[in-house]
Structure formats: structure tokens, C-alpha cells
Design a protein around this motif. Structure first.
Motif, PDB file in Angstrom:
ATOM      1  N   ILE A  52       0.833  -1.210   0.000  1.00 13.36           N
ATOM      2  CA  ILE A  52       0.000   0.000   0.000  1.00 13.36           C
ATOM      3  C   ILE A  52       0.865   1.256   0.000  1.00 13.36           C
ATOM      4  O   ILE A  52       0.547   2.255  -0.652  1.00 13.36           O
ATOM      5  CB  ILE A  52      -0.950  -0.022   1.209  1.00 13.36           C
ATOM      6  N   THR A  57      -1.160   2.359  -6.821  1.00 12.95           N
ATOM      7  CA  THR A  57      -2.527   1.875  -6.986  1.00 12.95           C
ATOM      8  C   THR A  57      -2.683   0.524  -6.285  1.00 12.95           C
ATOM      9  O   THR A  57      -1.715  -0.230  -6.120  1.00 12.95           O
ATOM     10  CB  THR A  57      -2.894   1.708  -8.473  1.00 12.95           C
ATOM     11  N   ASP A  58      -3.925   0.235  -5.880  1.00 19.90           N
ATOM     12  CA  ASP A  58      -4.209  -1.057  -5.262  1.00 19.90           C
ATOM     13  C   ASP A  58      -3.934  -2.205  -6.232  1.00 19.90           C
ATOM     14  O   ASP A  58      -3.517  -3.288  -5.824  1.00 19.90           O
ATOM     15  CB  ASP A  58      -5.671  -1.114  -4.804  1.00 19.90           C
ATOM     16  N   GLU A  59      -4.185  -1.968  -7.522  1.00 24.50           N
ATOM     17  CA  GLU A  59      -3.980  -3.022  -8.520  1.00 24.50           C
ATOM     18  C   GLU A  59      -2.525  -3.471  -8.547  1.00 24.50           C
ATOM     19  O   GLU A  59      -2.231  -4.676  -8.529  1.00 24.50           O
ATOM     20  CB  GLU A  59      -4.399  -2.503  -9.900  1.00 24.50           C
ATOM     21  N   GLU A 135      -7.295  -8.937  -1.917  1.00 18.25           N
ATOM     22  CA  GLU A 135      -8.510  -8.265  -2.385  1.00 18.25           C
ATOM     23  C   GLU A 135      -9.455  -7.965  -1.234  1.00 18.25           C
ATOM     24  O   GLU A 135     -10.120  -6.928  -1.213  1.00 18.25           O
ATOM     25  CB  GLU A 135      -9.211  -9.149  -3.425  1.00 18.25           C
ATOM     26  N   SER A 138      -7.488  -4.878   0.742  1.00 16.58           N
ATOM     27  CA  SER A 138      -7.265  -3.568   0.125  1.00 16.58           C
ATOM     28  C   SER A 138      -7.839  -3.421  -1.275  1.00 16.58           C
ATOM     29  O   SER A 138      -7.626  -2.392  -1.913  1.00 16.58           O
ATOM     30  CB  SER A 138      -5.751  -3.284   0.060  1.00 16.58           C
ATOM     31  N   GLY A 139      -8.532  -4.425  -1.765  1.00 16.72           N
ATOM     32  CA  GLY A 139      -9.044  -4.329  -3.126  1.00 16.72           C
ATOM     33  C   GLY A 139     -10.336  -3.532  -3.221  1.00 16.72           C
ATOM     34  O   GLY A 139     -11.027  -3.293  -2.224  1.00 16.72           O
ATOM     35  N   GLU A 140     -10.662  -3.127  -4.451  1.00 23.62           N
ATOM     36  CA  GLU A 140     -11.910  -2.419  -4.711  1.00 23.62           C
ATOM     37  C   GLU A 140     -12.827  -3.246  -5.595  1.00 23.62           C
ATOM     38  O   GLU A 140     -13.988  -2.876  -5.789  1.00 23.62           O
ATOM     39  CB  GLU A 140     -11.623  -1.069  -5.373  1.00 23.62           C
ATOM     40  N   TYR A 145     -12.860  -9.406  -2.920  1.00 22.10           N
ATOM     41  CA  TYR A 145     -13.535  -8.195  -2.426  1.00 22.10           C
ATOM     42  C   TYR A 145     -15.048  -8.406  -2.374  1.00 22.10           C
ATOM     43  O   TYR A 145     -15.698  -8.047  -1.387  1.00 22.10           O
ATOM     44  CB  TYR A 145     -13.190  -7.013  -3.326  1.00 22.10           C
TER      45      TYR A 145
END
Length: 200
Positions: A52, A57-59, A135, A138-140, A145
Motif C-alpha cells: 500500500i 494503486t491497489d492493482e 482483495e 485492500s481491493g476495490e 472483495y
């Protein structure tokens, strides 16, 4: 799938290359193995806070977690496979005038394929565990997620669907690696074939 395939492909290239290097070169092993062995026991999911902070980016962070999870099983399996090769094979090729590059491409890499694909199979399984966990943390978007989000809103049918989806996708990915391994090692004698040949 893009996250898994990207992180796994990077881990496969780096893990196989480093595994061969540290097994074939004493100075590389002395220089690189100590820091690798210090980092290896750290669970990949524990690297989420670092990912992080480091990646914008999270990706990218999730791909990094996937890479870290798959890298070490692949590297360790490759190193052991290279060290387990009979020295007689390399000596025979060198006697016939083969150089280091010829030995690497025609003896070392083909001879280590079973061990390498064992590491790839394990690495794929570990990568799935960690990408789903990343995911959730911290994923979106993604299966992990969505499954965690369904749990937070008490949508248990969606949780079960998410768990089933994770299992099926993980099985398909691992089976694909094993199938590719069998295709690329078809030239190797199987245990049953060897026993049958000895009887004959």
C-alpha cells in the motif's frame, strides 16, 4: 485472472531464473541466498501494508502480493531440481564439446522441468490464497472483495457463491499448470513405463 496471471508470470520468470542462478553459481548462491532466506518465511499477505505504501494503486499492490506469494515456491523447487540433476549428464555434454550455454539449454532446463512444474503448481495455489486475501484487505473489486463485501452486508448466499467461484477458478488455474507440465514432459519415461520396460 489478470492479477493472478500477471503476478504468476513475473514470479515464474524471476523464480526460475534465480533458482537456476543460485544452483549453478557458487558466488551467486553465497551472495543472494542469505537475504532470500531471510525474506522467504515472511507471509506474502503480511506485505500488504508495504504494498500500500510503495505502489501508487491497489492493482499494482495486489499483483505484487501475488508475485511474492508464487516466487518463493518456484525458486526453491527450481534450485533443488537443478542440484538434483546427475552430473554425468553435464560431463557427457562437455566431453563432446558443449559449452555452458549449450549445457544450460539442452541439459539443465529440460532436466529440471518436472521439479520446476512442481514449484509452479504449488506457487499457483499459494498465489490464489494471497490474491484473494489481498482483495479482501485492500481491493476495490474482484472475487475476494465481493465475497468479503457480501459478508459485511450479511448476504450469505453471495458469500457461498464467492467461495465456490474461488474454488473453481483456483482449481482451473492449478489444473492448467499441471496439464502444461505433462505436455512439456511427455518425453520423460513414466514409472509404469520404466517398470514395464524392465520386465521386457
Amino acid at each position: 485472472m489478470i492479477r493472478i496471471l500477471t503476478g504468476f508470470a513475473l514470479a515464474a520468470v524471476a523464480g526460475i531464473a534465480l533458482g537456476v542462478l543460485v544452483a549453478r553459481s557458487r558466488w551467486a548462491g553465497d551472495l543472494l541466498l542469505p537475504p532470500v532466506e531471510v525474506v522467504r518465511p515472511i507471509p506474502a499477505i503480511a506485505l500488504v501494508p508495504i504494498a500500500i505504501l510503495v505502489f501508487p494503486t491497489d492493482e499494482q499492490g495486489i499483483v505484487f502480493i501475488t508475485f511474492a506469494a508464487a516466487f518463493f515456491p518456484i525458486m526453491v523447487s527450481t534450485r533443488h531440481a537443478v542440484r538434483a540433476l546427475p552430473t554425468l549428464w553435464e560431463d557427457a555434454v562437455r566431453t563432446m564439446g558443449g559449452g555452458r550455454a549449450h549445457v544450460l539449454w539442452n541439459v539443465v532446463l529440460p532436466g529440471t522441468l518436472p521439479g520446476v512444474f512442481g514449484g509452479l503448481s504449488v506457487g499457483m495455489g499459494v498465489a490464489w490464497i494471497c490474491v484473494i486475501s489481498a482483495e479482501m484487505i485492500s481491493g476495490e473489486f474482484g472475487v475476494g472483495y465481493r465475497t468479503w463485501h457480501a459478508y459485511t452486508v450479511v448476504d450469505y448466499p453471495a458469500v457461498l457463491v464467492g467461495m465456490a467461484s474461488i474454488g473453481v477458478l483456483g482449481w482451473v488455474a492449478s489444473a492448467s499448470v499441471e496439464l502444461l507440465g505433462r505436455r512439456l514432459t511427455r518425453w520423460l519415461p513414466r514409472a509404469g513405463e520404466s517398470a514395464e520396460g524392465d520386465i521386457r
